[in-house]
Scaffold this motif. Sequence first.
Motif, PDB file in Angstrom:
ATOM      1  N   UNK A  60      22.595 -17.753  70.986  1.00  0.00           N
ATOM      2  CA  UNK A  60      21.573 -17.586  69.944  1.00  0.00           C
ATOM      3  C   UNK A  60      22.226 -17.158  68.630  1.00  0.00           C
ATOM      4  N   UNK A  61      21.747 -17.764  67.576  1.00  0.00           N
ATOM      5  CA  UNK A  61      22.395 -17.478  66.301  1.00  0.00           C
ATOM      6  C   UNK A  61      21.866 -16.198  65.680  1.00  0.00           C
ATOM      7  N   UNK A  62      22.733 -15.645  64.874  1.00  0.00           N
ATOM      8  CA  UNK A  62      22.332 -14.413  64.209  1.00  0.00           C
ATOM      9  C   UNK A  62      21.521 -14.776  62.968  1.00  0.00           C
ATOM     10  N   UNK A  63      20.460 -14.026  62.675  1.00  0.00           N
ATOM     11  CA  UNK A  63      19.655 -14.338  61.496  1.00  0.00           C
ATOM     12  C   UNK A  63      20.506 -14.376  60.233  1.00  0.00           C
ATOM     13  N   UNK A  64      20.208 -15.347  59.372  1.00  0.00           N
ATOM     14  CA  UNK A  64      21.029 -15.522  58.181  1.00  0.00           C
ATOM     15  C   UNK A  64      20.857 -14.359  57.215  1.00  0.00           C
ATOM     16  N   UNK A  65      19.694 -13.747  57.224  1.00  0.00           N
ATOM     17  CA  UNK A  65      19.481 -12.569  56.383  1.00  0.00           C
ATOM     18  C   UNK A  65      18.522 -11.640  57.109  1.00  0.00           C
ATOM     19  N   UNK A  66      18.797 -10.369  56.986  1.00  0.00           N
ATOM     20  CA  UNK A  66      17.941  -9.381  57.648  1.00  0.00           C
ATOM     21  C   UNK A  66      17.021  -8.731  56.626  1.00  0.00           C
ATOM     22  N   UNK A  67      15.949  -8.135  57.109  1.00  0.00           N
ATOM     23  CA  UNK A  67      15.074  -7.383  56.212  1.00  0.00           C
ATOM     24  C   UNK A  67      15.845  -6.198  55.637  1.00  0.00           C
ATOM     25  N   UNK A  68      15.642  -5.917  54.356  1.00  0.00           N
ATOM     26  CA  UNK A  68      16.377  -4.802  53.752  1.00  0.00           C
ATOM     27  C   UNK A  68      15.988  -3.467  54.389  1.00  0.00           C
ATOM     28  N   UNK A  69      16.944  -2.598  54.516  1.00  0.00           N
ATOM     29  CA  UNK A  69      16.617  -1.243  54.976  1.00  0.00           C
ATOM     30  C   UNK A  69      17.732  -0.297  54.586  1.00  0.00           C
ATOM     31  N   UNK A  70      17.352   0.940  54.440  1.00  0.00           N
ATOM     32  CA  UNK A  70      18.356   1.966  54.170  1.00  0.00           C
ATOM     33  C   UNK A  70      19.049   2.332  55.471  1.00  0.00           C
ATOM     34  N   UNK A  71      20.259   2.825  55.372  1.00  0.00           N
ATOM     35  CA  UNK A  71      20.968   3.268  56.561  1.00  0.00           C
ATOM     36  C   UNK A  71      21.538   4.649  56.304  1.00  0.00           C
ATOM     37  N   UNK A  72      21.099   5.598  57.098  1.00  0.00           N
ATOM     38  CA  UNK A  72      21.617   6.951  56.954  1.00  0.00           C
ATOM     39  C   UNK A  72      22.261   7.368  58.252  1.00  0.00           C
TER      40      UNK A  72
ATOM     41  N   UNK B  96      15.028 -12.281  78.499  1.00  0.00           N
ATOM     42  CA  UNK B  96      14.321 -13.527  78.746  1.00  0.00           C
ATOM     43  C   UNK B  96      13.768 -14.121  77.457  1.00  0.00           C
ATOM     44  N   UNK B  97      13.602 -13.289  76.434  1.00  0.00           N
ATOM     45  CA  UNK B  97      13.128 -13.801  75.148  1.00  0.00           C
ATOM     46  C   UNK B  97      14.304 -14.095  74.220  1.00  0.00           C
ATOM     47  N   UNK B  98      15.258 -13.199  74.201  1.00  0.00           N
ATOM     48  CA  UNK B  98      16.406 -13.345  73.330  1.00  0.00           C
ATOM     49  C   UNK B  98      17.561 -12.614  73.990  1.00  0.00           C
ATOM     50  N   UNK B  99      18.683 -13.315  74.233  1.00  0.00           N
ATOM     51  CA  UNK B  99      19.722 -12.696  75.072  1.00  0.00           C
ATOM     52  C   UNK B  99      20.327 -11.414  74.512  1.00  0.00           C
ATOM     53  N   UNK B 100      20.239 -11.191  73.209  1.00  0.00           N
ATOM     54  CA  UNK B 100      20.915  -9.986  72.750  1.00  0.00           C
ATOM     55  C   UNK B 100      19.931  -8.935  72.226  1.00  0.00           C
ATOM     56  N   UNK B 101      18.665  -9.073  72.575  1.00  0.00           N
ATOM     57  CA  UNK B 101      17.710  -8.096  72.056  1.00  0.00           C
ATOM     58  C   UNK B 101      17.257  -7.103  73.103  1.00  0.00           C
ATOM     59  N   UNK B 102      16.845  -5.979  72.611  1.00  0.00           N
ATOM     60  CA  UNK B 102      16.548  -4.830  73.415  1.00  0.00           C
ATOM     61  C   UNK B 102      15.287  -4.167  72.902  1.00  0.00           C
ATOM     62  N   UNK B 103      14.477  -3.664  73.806  1.00  0.00           N
ATOM     63  CA  UNK B 103      13.290  -2.924  73.383  1.00  0.00           C
ATOM     64  C   UNK B 103      13.525  -1.458  73.721  1.00  0.00           C
TER      65      UNK B 103
ATOM     66  N   UNK C 291       7.196   5.467  68.598  1.00  0.00           N
ATOM     67  CA  UNK C 291       7.419   4.127  68.052  1.00  0.00           C
ATOM     68  C   UNK C 291       8.020   3.177  69.070  1.00  0.00           C
ATOM     69  N   UNK C 292       7.976   1.912  68.750  1.00  0.00           N
ATOM     70  CA  UNK C 292       8.745   0.951  69.526  1.00  0.00           C
ATOM     71  C   UNK C 292       9.753   0.291  68.580  1.00  0.00           C
ATOM     72  N   UNK C 293      10.942   0.080  69.112  1.00  0.00           N
ATOM     73  CA  UNK C 293      12.029  -0.492  68.329  1.00  0.00           C
ATOM     74  C   UNK C 293      12.531  -1.751  69.024  1.00  0.00           C
ATOM     75  N   UNK C 294      12.875  -2.740  68.245  1.00  0.00           N
ATOM     76  CA  UNK C 294      13.612  -3.870  68.809  1.00  0.00           C
ATOM     77  C   UNK C 294      15.009  -3.802  68.216  1.00  0.00           C
ATOM     78  N   UNK C 295      15.996  -3.859  69.107  1.00  0.00           N
ATOM     79  CA  UNK C 295      17.378  -3.748  68.665  1.00  0.00           C
ATOM     80  C   UNK C 295      18.124  -5.015  69.021  1.00  0.00           C
ATOM     81  N   UNK C 296      19.102  -5.312  68.212  1.00  0.00           N
ATOM     82  CA  UNK C 296      19.967  -6.437  68.504  1.00  0.00           C
ATOM     83  C   UNK C 296      21.345  -5.858  68.764  1.00  0.00           C
ATOM     84  N   UNK C 297      21.918  -6.180  69.912  1.00  0.00           N
ATOM     85  CA  UNK C 297      23.194  -5.522  70.226  1.00  0.00           C
ATOM     86  C   UNK C 297      24.322  -5.990  69.310  1.00  0.00           C
ATOM     87  N   UNK C 298      24.073  -7.052  68.542  1.00  0.00           N
ATOM     88  CA  UNK C 298      25.103  -7.471  67.589  1.00  0.00           C
ATOM     89  C   UNK C 298      25.055  -6.630  66.316  1.00  0.00           C
TER      90      UNK C 298
END
Lengths: 412, 888
Positions: free
Chosen positions: B1-13, B430-437, B443-450
């Motif tokens: 599965x390809x990595x999204x070409x651009x991600x939503x902007x967010x701050x990182x602390x 089963x939905x996306x090989x590198x995603x995690x809930x 809250x609920x988070x979806x994470x991408x191990x990449x």
Amino acid sequence: SSHEHKINFRKSKEACLSYIQDALLQKQWKRAAEFLTCYVESLEKDYSREHIGPSEMIWRIGTEILWHHSQSSMKEFNCFMEQMKTLGVKRYLKVCLEHVFHLLCNGQIDEAYQNLSLAESWRFGEQTAIQDKEMKLIEAYRGLLDYCSWSKQKSILLEHGEDGFSDLAVEQEMHRYFRKAAVNLKEIIKIPGVWDVFVKCYVDLLEFYGDHNEARQVLNEYAYNSKFPANPNAHVYLYQFLKRQGESKKSLISALKILHDIVPSHELMIDFNTMLQKSKKRKKRRLGLEVIFAALDYAGWKENVKAWSCLARQVKQIVTSEKYVDWIKQEWNSRKDWWPAFHFSRYLAKRNWQENKSLSYEKALVAGIVLGKDCKYFKYVSHQGCKAQLKRFRMLKKFVNRHNPVYLRISG
Amino acid sequence: MEFPAALFPSYFGAGPPQEEGRPSPVAGWGEHGQVLEGGPGRRQAQPAFVPRRGATGEKWEAADAAAVPVLLPSAGCWIPSPAPQDILYRGGLCKKLRPGKSGATLDFARQLGHFFVDHPEDAFGSLGQLLHKNFYLGNSKLKVALSRNSTIRMTALVEDIDRLEARRGCPRQHLASRLRWFSHLCRDWLFEVPLGLLADCLHEELMQQWSNLLFDDSLTGGALAWLPPEDGGTPVGRLVHPGGQAMNHLYFQDVVLEELPRARGSPAQFELSGRIRQVAAARVDGEDFVGVRSDYHCGVWRVPGRTGAAPTPLQVIRTDVPASCLTVSPHLAGELSVCTQSGTVYLWSVEAGLQQVRHDPQTMFFRDHSAWRWSDFTAHPRVLSCADRTGLQCLDARAPKKCHFDLFKVGEEAGCQQGERVVLPMYLGRAHPSQYLVTTQFSVYVLDERLPLVPVLKWAHMMKAPPLFSHLMPGNPGRSHQVLLGASRTQELLLLQYRASFWGVSSGGSQSACQLAGTPQKLQSIVGCLQHLPTQLPHRQRLLQQRLEAPAAGLAATLQEDGPHKSMLVFQLSEAGDVFCQRLTHKAAQPPAPPSRDEATIAPGSSPLFEAPASSPQGLGAAALRYRRWLRALSRACRELPRHTWHPSLSQRRLFTRRDLEGPAGPSSLQRQMRQRLRQAMQEGGRIQHWEPLAIQPPPLPQTLEPAGGPDPLSARLTAAWAGDWEQWWEERTSFSVAQRQRALRERRRRQKRARGRRSLSASFTSSLTYQSELSELSDAGPLLLSPGHPTILSQEGSPPAGSPAVRSPPTSPAPDEALLSSQSLRCRGIPKERRKTLRDYLSIWAEGPPEPPEPPGSQASQLCIPSSQSQLSSASQPRRKRPRMGF
């Protein structure tokens, strides 16, 4: 007594809120709206010292309802948002931002731009850290919209340029947009975060005006600053920039090597492998094998024909030259206890054959080399291939049979 | 599965979470979060933007008004797990403390008492045997002189205890001194199990139970699994669920997917040695592997893909520390991962056995007391994710020490709140090989191990209880994926949709960032059907309610596509072992329709579930029929229910004397008449409409018994209570009685002074006798001194007005009793002055009790708990009996 009154009021407020919540979760927007009109009363007697007051709740619930209500219009939504902005000073910027997002998603770019400009000029006392962040975001989004206008002007100019007619006014306008966009975009990408969109736009601007050094510096910073998250896109952008600049293979490879280290399953690994396979250096070809093996470890690559053909090609090359069989052996050693079940089971042989013949061809080749001619996958696929009288598969069978000693070396 | 070409902007602390306070109860609404340029139309004049949240999703509508039972209730009745009222102290002082607050008081004493009552042999086995001759539990006087010296009557003590129980929580409670003495004397030697040790263990267990009540994480993951039918096969899937009274039976039930899913045939059944906490399943190479976790055992079953094939157990492992997680690998057949509460993570392969991947009793990122651990698989079959309350880490099983990275951290990286903790991680492979809930209580988070540490999606789920169960239903490429979240205690079910990819033309058709699609939707809970069910008899209704309100224990779901019709079946398991199901039908996206049925609120009782559809010949829908059958089976199953709950009973002996209760010698003429009429009415099968004609005149009001000194204490008290100053009345009353007692004391002293010449020396010597003999003497003397009750002493001796013995006591003169208990009379009977007070206390208890007829000698033995064959042993120990006094 007033205390009792307060308690009762709080209770009925909570009950009302739970009705609203219930209606929202069941998508009963009209019902929720009716309850919300009652809940508005809680604004008048806001005794709460809670973290989140009723004004925020009304903003959130109201927005949600107006998004979905069948009879709401953009005009009403804007009107509601303006009211909400005045309701809470602390949340002014947040509400503005959300309003802009909604306008953008509905294609009202100009209105969004106006709102952003308005919000930018807003001042109220000392800014909190969160407000500071929100302000930066507002500026960045305005920069993004400026960039959009810039690229629009650019395309107009380019079209006109083709006609051999240049419009000075358009060009000036374009430069104006450039300056406005560059200032704001430059600011936000200094702060640690994920700024893919802003970085891309900023680099595009810089490249257009020929400031390649600055662009390179920005991209390097975005990719390698340890305060930023390990964003694969940062490395991808750098790699693409280097490629556009016509940089040497060496620097491209080193950029991709880093990407390989952080995300071995990135789709660029195929390009990386191809690039390395073409290399004359032994070490690089070795790395190429490592890269493709590592990529195929991941479940997402299981049925990727491209990747399997890369691996099959390199394995075939090594086996034919009979040099560096050790490389395969080394790679195989750490995988031999699970790859057979993961990639080369009889079930998968059947399914791959049914779904994708060329995938099963590439996989059968690899299986035949690393697991020998008696392995289930190879046997099934070559049998089916020969039965279907496909020349390719007959050749494959011959090749694997001929090179069976290699299997003994690998497994030994 | 390809990595999204651009991600939503967010701050990182970095660092600990900054945001304070709990999120608002509506934090999940009204926010787009961020927008991203993309979507179709980039080449047009205007750029297009897509929001992170708020994109349109698929529309799902409930097909029925309530969830419908899938299986009939099993024969044995369910044993409910402890409720807060079982272990909380319910004293009046603690009424204000609500469960859930940190200040809850656990009822330690009651539980300890339960232990002694439930396990008397363990608690006092041998000492009881030694002493049984010396404890007498009868009411009558002990006659034989020998036994009088060595036996004490315990009846008074038992009554004291009963009284203490009855006055539980009274702020004016006075500890019965007799009980104190007794416990003081016996505490050290009476118990078989060392009290301190027992108390420690009990306290620990109580704390454990209480924390389980607040949040039971042993259920994490859920104990329900759905094994879908093979592609293109018959629509028969399998439900794997626990059952039985102790939830220790594992069932594999074939279920036919029809309009309402229907069980087919009898299930394959396995009896396990512990309560089943979790059932996990995954399909590898066309076969299902089912992992089952109980506290100390984990097992794995293989279920062949074809329908009707029997499940085979493969392997069982035992753990020393309770296991907290079991997940089945979606990549390799027969691989599982196991976590124990000691912080160990194993990769468990049926072929290769257990491999320890990690062992760390500490939590990963900061200190947290919870021993809960979790692990799951990732996109790489050799890389496991390990989780505790503070975050997630990924480890390579081949080199766990060297190769690892942090996937999720409760901190500023993910924009967490203070106090937020990981509740349930789930691999979304089963939905996306590198995603995690990852779900937390907020809250609920979806994470991408990449892209570790930065959530690609975050949303405040606003659930009232933390989601312990989740289920993923992957959508087709380009469609949204459905995620169900389920909470245990509140039975909440929430349906979310997210899109891992949307076509972004700008990026040349590559993948784009993760979006939350549509609005979250609340699904029906099991208890929600209660309002649609026909009204039952009150006790049945209560039972039914209790049954339906049982916390949820598992969640499973499946998508069913039948040509153009698409529907979703959601199964929910309750702790009582019931499996309920609801169907949601997919509505194709359409322009804003006129308000549909969902806007109409359903009033309780007027349910479409039980309304007779005109078309149905039986007059009831399938769901209603299903309910009928279920209710019938439930009432049959629960008829054999042994009574667990005892209704509080009040002994009227404390309230009224026998004489009070005794009516006149024979039935009065009025009563006779009434009885006759009743009998007659019954014979005729008629009814009595008026009593009046016979009630010729009301019986004369009893004479108000007002002593000359003023209103009696009861009416005075009631009057005071009515006026609202009962407290003051009580103050006055106690001070009054104190004064009275002081007067009596002074009087007695005066008399004693006069009598001192004769008996002072002997009186001082008698005090060196043991307490037991004191008691036995008292017990012996008891019945002798008994007299038909007079309550005044009782109420004046400082006992709170618990009963109201004065209400109907016959107006006898207090004189004889007073005389009996006066110091003089006691002294005349040879009772030393030190014990007169005790005696008086004692007698006060007996004051209103009637003299019991003396027990026949034979019945005495039967009243003792210990068989008399042991008497020799106990008589041998008699000389030692006086020893304990030495210690004091």
